[in-house]
Design a protein around this motif. Structure first.
Motif, PDB file in Angstrom:
ATOM      1  N   PRO A   1      21.904  23.702  -5.940  1.00 44.78           N
ATOM      2  CA  PRO A   1      20.489  23.985  -5.654  1.00 44.78           C
ATOM      3  C   PRO A   1      19.726  24.437  -6.897  1.00 44.78           C
ATOM      4  CG  PRO A   1      21.904  24.958  -3.998  1.00 44.78           C
ATOM      5  CD  PRO A   1      22.810  24.452  -5.074  1.00 44.78           C
TER       6      PRO A   1
ATOM      7  N   PHE B   1      15.965  16.666  -1.353  1.00 46.19           N
ATOM      8  CA  PHE B   1      17.294  16.962  -1.883  1.00 46.19           C
ATOM      9  C   PHE B   1      17.493  18.468  -1.990  1.00 46.19           C
ATOM     10  CE2 PHE B   1      17.146  12.741  -4.343  1.00 46.19           C
ATOM     11  CZ  PHE B   1      17.502  12.071  -3.191  1.00 46.19           C
ATOM     12  N   TRP B   2      16.453  19.123  -2.439  1.00 47.29           N
ATOM     13  CA  TRP B   2      16.556  20.553  -2.672  1.00 47.29           C
ATOM     14  C   TRP B   2      16.823  21.289  -1.362  1.00 47.29           C
ATOM     15  CZ3 TRP B   2      13.238  25.122  -2.350  1.00 47.29           C
ATOM     16  CH2 TRP B   2      13.674  26.154  -3.191  1.00 47.29           C
TER      17      TRP B   2
ATOM     18  N   ILE C   1      23.754  11.435  -5.682  1.00 48.04           N
ATOM     19  CA  ILE C   1      22.994  12.623  -5.282  1.00 48.04           C
ATOM     20  C   ILE C   1      22.593  12.545  -3.813  1.00 48.04           C
ATOM     21  CG2 ILE C   1      20.785  13.815  -5.599  1.00 48.04           C
ATOM     22  CD1 ILE C   1      22.691  14.513  -7.746  1.00 48.04           C
TER      23      ILE C   1
ATOM     24  N   LEU D   1      25.539  13.294  -1.687  1.00 40.58           N
ATOM     25  CA  LEU D   1      25.881  14.718  -1.713  1.00 40.58           C
ATOM     26  C   LEU D   1      24.827  15.567  -1.016  1.00 40.58           C
ATOM     27  CD1 LEU D   1      27.391  15.116  -5.291  1.00 40.58           C
ATOM     28  CD2 LEU D   1      28.540  14.792  -3.099  1.00 40.58           C
ATOM     29  N   ALA D   2      23.637  15.023  -0.894  1.00 45.18           N
ATOM     30  CA  ALA D   2      22.589  15.773  -0.196  1.00 45.18           C
ATOM     31  C   ALA D   2      22.916  15.873   1.286  1.00 45.18           C
ATOM     32  CB  ALA D   2      21.231  15.096  -0.388  1.00 45.18           C
TER      33      ALA D   2
ATOM     34  N   ARG E   1      18.074  20.118   1.396  1.00 41.99           N
ATOM     35  CA  ARG E   1      19.393  19.817   1.933  1.00 41.99           C
ATOM     36  C   ARG E   1      20.470  20.556   1.147  1.00 41.99           C
ATOM     37  NH1 ARG E   1      19.058  13.328   2.926  1.00 41.99           N
ATOM     38  NH2 ARG E   1      17.430  13.369   4.508  1.00 41.99           N
ATOM     39  N   ALA E   2      20.243  20.654  -0.142  1.00 36.91           N
ATOM     40  CA  ALA E   2      21.212  21.359  -0.979  1.00 36.91           C
ATOM     41  C   ALA E   2      21.289  22.821  -0.550  1.00 36.91           C
ATOM     42  CB  ALA E   2      20.822  21.253  -2.445  1.00 36.91           C
TER      43      ALA E   2
ATOM     44  N   LEU F   1       8.496  19.274 -12.001  1.00 36.54           N
ATOM     45  CA  LEU F   1       7.687  18.217 -11.406  1.00 36.54           C
ATOM     46  C   LEU F   1       6.476  18.818 -10.704  1.00 36.54           C
ATOM     47  CD1 LEU F   1       7.846  15.230 -11.376  1.00 36.54           C
ATOM     48  CD2 LEU F   1       9.156  15.316  -9.269  1.00 36.54           C
TER      49      LEU F   1
ATOM     50  N   ARG G   1      12.636  20.308  -9.723  1.00 32.78           N
ATOM     51  CA  ARG G   1      11.545  20.382  -8.755  1.00 32.78           C
ATOM     52  C   ARG G   1      10.390  21.202  -9.315  1.00 32.78           C
ATOM     53  NH1 ARG G   1       9.800  22.922  -3.503  1.00 32.78           N
ATOM     54  NH2 ARG G   1      10.192  24.864  -4.627  1.00 32.78           N
TER      55      ARG G   1
ATOM     56  N   VAL H   1      18.808  21.291  -9.091  1.00 34.00           N
ATOM     57  CA  VAL H   1      17.787  20.477  -8.443  1.00 34.00           C
ATOM     58  C   VAL H   1      16.465  21.228  -8.411  1.00 34.00           C
ATOM     59  CG1 VAL H   1      17.155  19.299  -6.308  1.00 34.00           C
ATOM     60  CG2 VAL H   1      19.532  19.334  -7.037  1.00 34.00           C
ATOM     61  N   GLY H   2      16.549  22.520  -8.155  1.00 38.11           N
ATOM     62  CA  GLY H   2      15.333  23.332  -8.099  1.00 38.11           C
ATOM     63  C   GLY H   2      14.586  23.362  -9.416  1.00 38.11           C
TER      64      GLY H   2
ATOM     65  N   LEU I   1      25.844  19.354  -4.155  1.00 33.04           N
ATOM     66  CA  LEU I   1      24.643  19.575  -4.947  1.00 33.04           C
ATOM     67  C   LEU I   1      24.562  21.021  -5.403  1.00 33.04           C
ATOM     68  CD1 LEU I   1      21.614  17.675  -3.371  1.00 33.04           C
ATOM     69  CD2 LEU I   1      23.217  16.988  -5.136  1.00 33.04           C
TER      70      LEU I   1
ATOM     71  N   LEU J   1      12.420  14.891  -4.252  1.00 40.99           N
ATOM     72  CA  LEU J   1      13.240  15.944  -4.846  1.00 40.99           C
ATOM     73  C   LEU J   1      13.272  17.159  -3.927  1.00 40.99           C
ATOM     74  CD1 LEU J   1      14.895  16.186  -7.335  1.00 40.99           C
ATOM     75  CD2 LEU J   1      12.937  17.101  -8.557  1.00 40.99           C
ATOM     76  N   ASP J   2      12.170  17.391  -3.286  1.00 44.49           N
ATOM     77  CA  ASP J   2      12.084  18.488  -2.325  1.00 44.49           C
ATOM     78  C   ASP J   2      13.117  18.319  -1.226  1.00 44.49           C
ATOM     79  OD1 ASP J   2      10.518  20.639  -2.721  1.00 44.49           O
ATOM     80  OD2 ASP J   2       8.942  20.052  -1.314  1.00 44.49           O
TER      81      ASP J   2
END
Lengths: 107, 107
Positions: free
Chosen positions: B74, A87-88, B22, B25-26, A90-91, B84, B81, B77-78, B72, A84-85
């Motif tokens: 951010p 993806f984050w 996802i 898109l990343a 890159r986003a 988690l 993150r 997604v954040g 994406l 997930l990090d």
DNA sequence: ACGAACGGTAAGCTACTCCTTACCATCGGC
DNA sequence: GCCGATGGTAAGGAGTAGCTTACCGTTCGT
């Protein structure tokens, strides 16, 4: 020991009940019956979910008398976190490139 | 600007095809047809998945001519993150406690 | 203005997920 | 050796998620 299918981890967390289990176990390790007592589903259902979570590498169980104590597996949770990090990050990078226009966050 | 139901985010990521979206898109923002071309499902299916992802706050779309570019989000997604992260930290903490003290303590 | 490209939505079907009840195996205490 | 406690597994059913095809609206190029 990392060899978990990360995909399985995501699918495991896709279920609401399983996320509740994860949250319970994040507080402290628990036995099966103890988990079931705090969830709106039967004990066998919890057992089945725990099997899924164990296969995904998100929890670890060990016997203690007649009980089985389950707890979170930091390695498994960490693997998802790392992905997930990625993806984050890159986003954020992609976001920077487009920041010039005021994005309407929601809707 | 947050206020996304984090739960929706997890359920959105629970699907394999949506995770593939996802990941695409990343790398970089893409149009719907472009995504569908790289996935094993039809374009309408991609549209449906994008709707789910958008509702969950994981992606943002904006029109560009006849196309709609998705990228994406951010913030969404954040949020996942962070949650988690919490689980991960608690797992580590609990792990420490177990290692240092016998588990018999609490049931 | 007309045609083509692009994409969202409706309807329907298949398949799988999640739950329950019932049953069985194992462990510990007496 | 018995009995109670604990929990994994089997079988079955209800609900839903995801895919497809068909259709329609919108936007751009000429």
């Amino acid at each position: 020991m990392d060899t978990y299918q990360v995909d399985d981890g995501w699918e495991a967390l896709g279920d609401r009940t399983r996320r509740a289990i994860i949250e319970c176990l994040a507080e402290r390790p628990r036995a099966v019956g103890e988990l079931a007592a705090q969830l709106p589903v039967s004990r066998p259902a919890v057992s089945q979910h725990l099997k899924v979570l164990k296969d995904a590498g998100l929890v670890i169980e060990h016997a203690a008398g007649t009980r089985r104590i389950y707890r979170l597996n930091p390695a498994g949770v960490g693997a998802l976190r790392d992905q997930l990090d990625t993806f984050w990050n890159r986003a954020l990078t992609a976001y920077k490139g487009v920041v010039e226009q005021p994005v309407e966050e929601r809707t």
